[in-house]
Motif scaffolding. Structure first.
Motif, PDB file in Angstrom:
ATOM      1  N   SER A 161      85.665  24.545 -58.136  1.00 18.98           N
ATOM      2  CA  SER A 161      85.018  24.358 -56.824  1.00 18.98           C
ATOM      3  C   SER A 161      85.915  23.455 -55.970  1.00 18.98           C
ATOM      4  CB  SER A 161      83.666  23.680 -57.017  1.00 18.98           C
ATOM      5  OG  SER A 161      83.893  22.351 -57.467  1.00 18.98           O
ATOM      6  N   ASP A 162      85.643  23.437 -54.658  1.00 18.85           N
ATOM      7  CA  ASP A 162      86.498  22.640 -53.762  1.00 18.85           C
ATOM      8  C   ASP A 162      86.519  21.167 -54.156  1.00 18.85           C
ATOM      9  OD1 ASP A 162      87.283  24.806 -52.408  1.00 18.85           O
ATOM     10  OD2 ASP A 162      86.008  24.500 -50.649  1.00 18.85           O
ATOM     11  N   ASP A 163      85.337  20.625 -54.493  1.00 19.23           N
ATOM     12  CA  ASP A 163      85.262  19.206 -54.879  1.00 19.23           C
ATOM     13  C   ASP A 163      86.079  18.939 -56.134  1.00 19.23           C
ATOM     14  OD1 ASP A 163      83.689  18.715 -52.800  1.00 19.23           O
ATOM     15  OD2 ASP A 163      81.790  18.596 -53.929  1.00 19.23           O
ATOM     16  N   HIS A 164      85.912  19.874 -57.056  1.00 21.51           N
ATOM     17  CA  HIS A 164      86.598  19.748 -58.339  1.00 21.51           C
ATOM     18  C   HIS A 164      88.117  19.771 -58.161  1.00 21.51           C
ATOM     19  CE1 HIS A 164      85.492  20.691 -62.757  1.00 21.51           C
ATOM     20  NE2 HIS A 164      86.342  19.700 -62.643  1.00 21.51           N
TER      21      HIS A 164
END
Ligand SMILES: Nc1nc2c(ncn2[C@@H]2O[C@H](COP(=O)(O)OP(=O)(O)OP(=O)(O)O)[C@@H](O)[C@H]2O)c(=O)[nH]1
Length: 369
Positions: free
Chosen positions: A154-157
């Motif tokens: 994911s983007d955050d990850h």
């Protein structure tokens, strides 16, 4: 109207040639070398195949493990011309048959690929070992770290992984008293355009004429009402230069798609049966009107390069001016090529003379005229 040609002579002043990447040996010009290193199965061969061989990402699932160094020449254009060396996963620096000094000495960029979907502790220690060895031999190498296979995150990850890897790698260097080594980090995946963008940046750092090209693009767009322009290597879809406004990924992806459309349509409808098949030539150009009042304009610059521009519909009404400025831009690019070729030729001549002086038997020296 500012005529583009009026500003051309001062641009060539920016031209300079760095020779630390390009050695000339016995009349052969050794191309800048890009090394692909990293642990086994991190994705090195896949990157090379997808970017330079148009392999579809899914096909890379069937790639076999590399067990020896694979060298490949990439000479798509006069600017994008280098060698890629794909290394097998685990290199033993202590193996006497592995002459790492020779390899690092002629290297322009070292790309270290880290599999972000795997535990990266071992990869980081390998990165540290590789970078410190390479730096000792050749401190001019550009160190590029691809945090790869981010398609599964994911983007955050992704951001979190990048921050963590960045911190740990730099901490390791600081602990070894090597803060001066600069590492550049990129989030990449073969399943989207990120790998092409990252490779573009790596290659750009090896093009000594980059400031000239950027300068020419800046002058071109500011005199033509264009918002963004890229100079693309058509075969690899690496952009070798752009103007100095920031690049956003979506714009870059649209450019890549446009090049694909042009090449695909030319292949299907542009070639007659008996032609050997070059779907890209002097006549190649394309105009695409997007539904947000933006126009994309592609034109051939050289046999291998295309200019792709983004502009507003109202600016495109002055197409005559744009085309005239484009003509001047193209001439300027040709001049950059000419100067480059002349310098290469004179270097080659010089090295041939030196070589013949050194290799004449029985000590007689040759004095070329
Ligand atoms: N999800 C994902 N998988 C990838 C990506 N790039 C490569 N792979 C997969 O990773 C696996 C290993 O890829 P290779 O290119 O063979 O790895 P390598 O580093 O060359 O491996 P060695 O030759 O053993 O050193 C293959 O199954 C690829 O399909 C990526 O961006 N995303």
């Amino acid at each position: 109207m500012t005529l583009y040609s009026a500003v051309l002579p001062c641009c060539t002043e920016y031209l300079y040639f760095s020779n630390y990447h390009t050695e000339v040996r016995n009349s052969n010009i050794v191309k800048p070398r890009i090394l692909l290193m990293g642990l086994r199965r991190s994705g090195k061969s896949s990157i090379q195949k997808v970017v330079f061989h148009k392999m579809s990402p899914n096909e890379t699932l069937f790639l076999e493990s590399t067990n020896k160094i694979c060298r490949e020449d990439v000479s798509n254009s006069s600017f994008v011309s280098f060698q890629i060396w794909d290394f097998p996963g685990q290199i033993d620096f202590f193996d006497p048959t592995f002459d790492y000094e020779m390899i690092f000495r002629g290297t322009g960029a070292l790309i270290f690929v880290i599999d972000s979907q795997d535990d990266y502790v071992e990869a980081l220690s390998r990165l540290h070992l590789t970078v410190t060895r390479a730096y000792k031999v050749n401190p001019d190498i550009n160190f590029e770290v691809f945090i790869h296979k981010v398609d599964g995150l994911s983007d955050d990850h992704k951001i979190e992984k990048q921050r963590d890897i960045h911190k740990r790698a730099n901490d390791d260097l600081a602990d070894a008293g090597l803060e001066r080594i600069h590492l550049s980090f990129y989030l990449t995946s073969i399943y989207d355009h990120s790998i092409f963008e990252a490779f573009s940046k790596v290659v750009q750092k090896l093009i000594p004429q980059l400031p000239t090209l950027e300068n020419l693009l800046n002058i071109f767009i500011s005199n033509s009402g264009i918002e963004k322009a890229f100079l693309f290597d058509v075969v690899s879809k690496i952009y070798i230069a752009t103007d100095s406004s920031p690049v956003d990924m979506q714009t870059y992806e649209l450019c890549c798609d446009m090049i694909d459309v042009v090449i695909d349509i030319s292949c299907i409808y542009g070639l007659t049966g008996d032609e050997a098949g070059t779907p890209y030539d002097k006549e190649s150009m394309a105009i695409i009107h997007l539904n947000n009042t933006t126009v994309m304009y592609l034109k051939e610059v050289t046999k291998f390069l295309a200019l792709v521009c983004f502009l507003r519909e109202e600016s495109f009404e002055r197409k005559g001016l744009i085309d005239y400025n484009f003509h001047c831009f193209k001439k300027a690019i040709e001049e950059v090529f000419d100067v480059r070729l002349k310098v290469q030729r004179s270097r080659k001549l010089l090295s041939q003379r030196r070589w013949s002086k050194q290799t004449v038997p029985n000590g007689t020296q040759v004095h070329p005229h």
